[in-house]
Scaffold this active site. Structure first.
Site, PDB file in Angstrom:
ATOM      1  N   ARG A  14     -10.661 -67.130   9.422  1.00  0.00           N
ATOM      2  CA  ARG A  14      -9.895 -66.018   9.979  1.00  0.00           C
ATOM      3  C   ARG A  14      -8.429 -66.214   9.567  1.00  0.00           C
ATOM      4  O   ARG A  14      -7.847 -67.277   9.781  1.00  0.00           O
ATOM      5  CB  ARG A  14      -9.988 -66.043  11.501  1.00  0.00           C
ATOM      6  CG  ARG A  14      -9.147 -64.969  12.118  1.00  0.00           C
ATOM      7  CD  ARG A  14      -8.994 -65.160  13.593  1.00  0.00           C
ATOM      8  NE  ARG A  14      -8.208 -64.077  14.122  1.00  0.00           N
ATOM      9  CZ  ARG A  14      -7.523 -64.159  15.246  1.00  0.00           C
ATOM     10  NH1 ARG A  14      -7.528 -65.252  15.963  1.00  0.00           N
ATOM     11  NH2 ARG A  14      -6.832 -63.129  15.657  1.00  0.00           N
ATOM     12  N   ASN A  62     -11.643 -70.590  12.879  1.00  0.00           N
ATOM     13  CA  ASN A  62     -10.497 -69.836  13.412  1.00  0.00           C
ATOM     14  C   ASN A  62      -9.482 -70.873  13.857  1.00  0.00           C
ATOM     15  O   ASN A  62      -9.613 -71.478  14.916  1.00  0.00           O
ATOM     16  CB  ASN A  62     -10.973 -68.978  14.589  1.00  0.00           C
ATOM     17  CG  ASN A  62      -9.857 -68.151  15.182  1.00  0.00           C
ATOM     18  OD1 ASN A  62      -8.693 -68.281  14.796  1.00  0.00           O
ATOM     19  ND2 ASN A  62     -10.200 -67.299  16.128  1.00  0.00           N
ATOM     20  N   ARG A  98       1.573 -60.104  27.289  1.00  0.00           N
ATOM     21  CA  ARG A  98       2.484 -59.367  26.387  1.00  0.00           C
ATOM     22  C   ARG A  98       2.790 -57.991  26.953  1.00  0.00           C
ATOM     23  O   ARG A  98       1.887 -57.323  27.472  1.00  0.00           O
ATOM     24  CB  ARG A  98       1.847 -59.205  25.010  1.00  0.00           C
ATOM     25  CG  ARG A  98       1.889 -60.448  24.177  1.00  0.00           C
ATOM     26  CD  ARG A  98       1.147 -60.250  22.869  1.00  0.00           C
ATOM     27  NE  ARG A  98       0.087 -61.233  22.740  1.00  0.00           N
ATOM     28  CZ  ARG A  98      -0.975 -61.104  21.976  1.00  0.00           C
ATOM     29  NH1 ARG A  98      -1.139 -60.029  21.234  1.00  0.00           N
ATOM     30  NH2 ARG A  98      -1.886 -62.045  21.928  1.00  0.00           N
TER      31      ARG A  98
END
Ligand code: AMP
Length: 398
Positions: free
Chosen positions: A91, A7, A241
């Site tokens: 990924r 990843n 976020r």
């Protein structure tokens, strides 16, 4: 078979080597500060001590070379040589509309993935660098790409279209894609398996609540809606976020604070969410829970608003699927936060949910946390994206 799962981020790289026969992780680790001074490799072989090595990593190829060296180290390594690594699963964050499934990473496929870079400029280029670095060092090992967006490609048009001029979809592919797909897929399948029911017979809502957070609706084995959109900014309130906001706020803040659109977007991505809402108390739910116990107003407001939004999404997905059989909580907060699960489930009385508080306080297990009488089952399923990537990779190499 041994499958290396990679990843790769812009300056970091997480890895796990997974034995696909036992599905156990036999070594894992992390490269940090790639291309920056003070690069560090953390490596933990199964059952062994965690080792930290500060060593220069000018680029991702060097980082991967160091990972492979650690895995094959005669003393602390877990394989004799690179031939014992049978495949690599990568990924990849954004596969656009092109990739509804995992794929062998041929040169042609890599070119198609590059075309998706515009949709995920922070993530995809780094993922591609990781693949290329691995190809240099392991030219004969099959590489498979597993996309965060792929599981959501079954969403129907009415779920993925925005109310924008259609030409923007035609010209730029502006639509909802969704993310965390590997986790939503793994958790929903695992829930069916644990319950001993057929995946295709269930209506499942998965709440992936981590630093990034999203909810998905999985009906009869297919994702029909999810809360993230063109980018991972839409949907739930997250660590930093904002999630859903009135888009007019962007212009409003830009004018009031004399900021550019880029600057406002940085605020929405990095300074908002539970961090911003708590007036900078913390982006970490452990701190917010402590604050809640101490009666801190910033923590109370943030926890309530976060949980209300999760409950609202669950309600909308109950409507979208005309019912729900199972609601799953996963990821850092979903797996470890009994308070958050309680606060969310308090809104779901209409589903006849009865939590078993003793079960709700357990950790690390794939379990139902509702009483046998509960009309809807609520479960905690620890996610395992690396294992899901290894399983996908295996599909292409056996
Ligand atoms: P993830 O992105 O899935 O790794 O989740 C990370 C987040 O999980 C952290 O920022 C914490 O907010 C949350 N978390 C981790 N451990 C706990 C815990 N024991 N209790 C509550 N929240 C936790």
């Amino acid at each position: 078979m041994n499958i290396l799962v990679i990843n790769c981020g812009s300056s970091s790289l997480k890895f796990q080597l997974i034995n696909s026969d036992t599905e156990q992780c036999i070594a894992k680790g992390l490269c940090e500060r790639i291309g920056i001074e003070g690069s560090m490799l953390t490596y933990t072989p199964e059952g062994g001590e965690k080792e930290k090595t500060v060593t220069p990593m000018p680029d991702h190829t060097e980082a991967i070379r160091l990972v492979l060296e650690a895995l094959t180290n005669p003393k602390t390594g877990v394989v004799k040589d690179l031939n014992e690594i049978d495949a690599v699963g990568h990924r990849i964050v954004h596969g656009g509309e092109k990739f509804a499934d995992s794929v062998i990473l041929t040169d042609e496929v890599m070119a198609a993935i590059e075309e998706c870079n515009e949709l995920a400029p922070l993530h995809n280029p780094a993922n591609i660098i990781g693949v290329n670095a691995c190809k240099v060092l392991m030219p004969n090992t099959p590489m498979v790409g597993v996309f965060d967006t792929a599981f959501h490609q079954t969403m129907p048009e009415e779920a993925y279209m925005y109310g924008l001029p259609y030409e923007y979809y035609q010209k730029y592919k502006i639509r909802r894609y969704g993310f965390h797909g590997t986790s939503h897929s793994y958790v929903s399948k695992k829930a069916a398996e644990v319950l001993g029911k057929k995946y295709e017979d269930l209506k499942i809502i998965v709440c992936h609540l981590g630093n990034g957070a999203s909810v998905s609706a999985v009906k009869n084995g297919k994702c029909i809606d999810t809360s993230m959109g063109l980018t991972p900014l839409e949907g739930l309130i997250m660590g930093t976020r904002s999630g859903d906001i009135d888009p007019a706020i962007i212009e409003f803040i830009a004018h009031k604070e004399n900021k550019s659109i880029d600057e406002v977007m940085t605020i929405l991505n990095k300074k908002s969410g539970v961090l911003g809402l708590s007036d900078n108390l913390s982006s970490d739910f452990r701190d917010l829970e402590d604050g809640l116990h101490q009666g801190n107003e910033n923590a109370i407001r943030t926890m309530k608003t976060f949980c209300y939004r999760v409950a609202k999404y669950i309600g909308s997905y109950v409507a979208a699927m005309n019912g729900v059989d199972v609601i799953c909580f996963t990821a850092g907060v979903g797996e470890n936060g009994p308070i958050v699960r309680n606060m969310v489930c308090e809104y779901l009385g209409y589903l006849g949910i009865e939590l078993d508080q003793e079960l709700n306080n357990k950790r690390g297990l794939d379990i139902a946390i509702t009483t046998p009488d509960s009309k809807t089952t609520v479960m905690v399923i620890p996610t395992n994206e690396e294992l899901a990537i290894a399983r996908e990779t295996l599909r292409f190499v056996i």
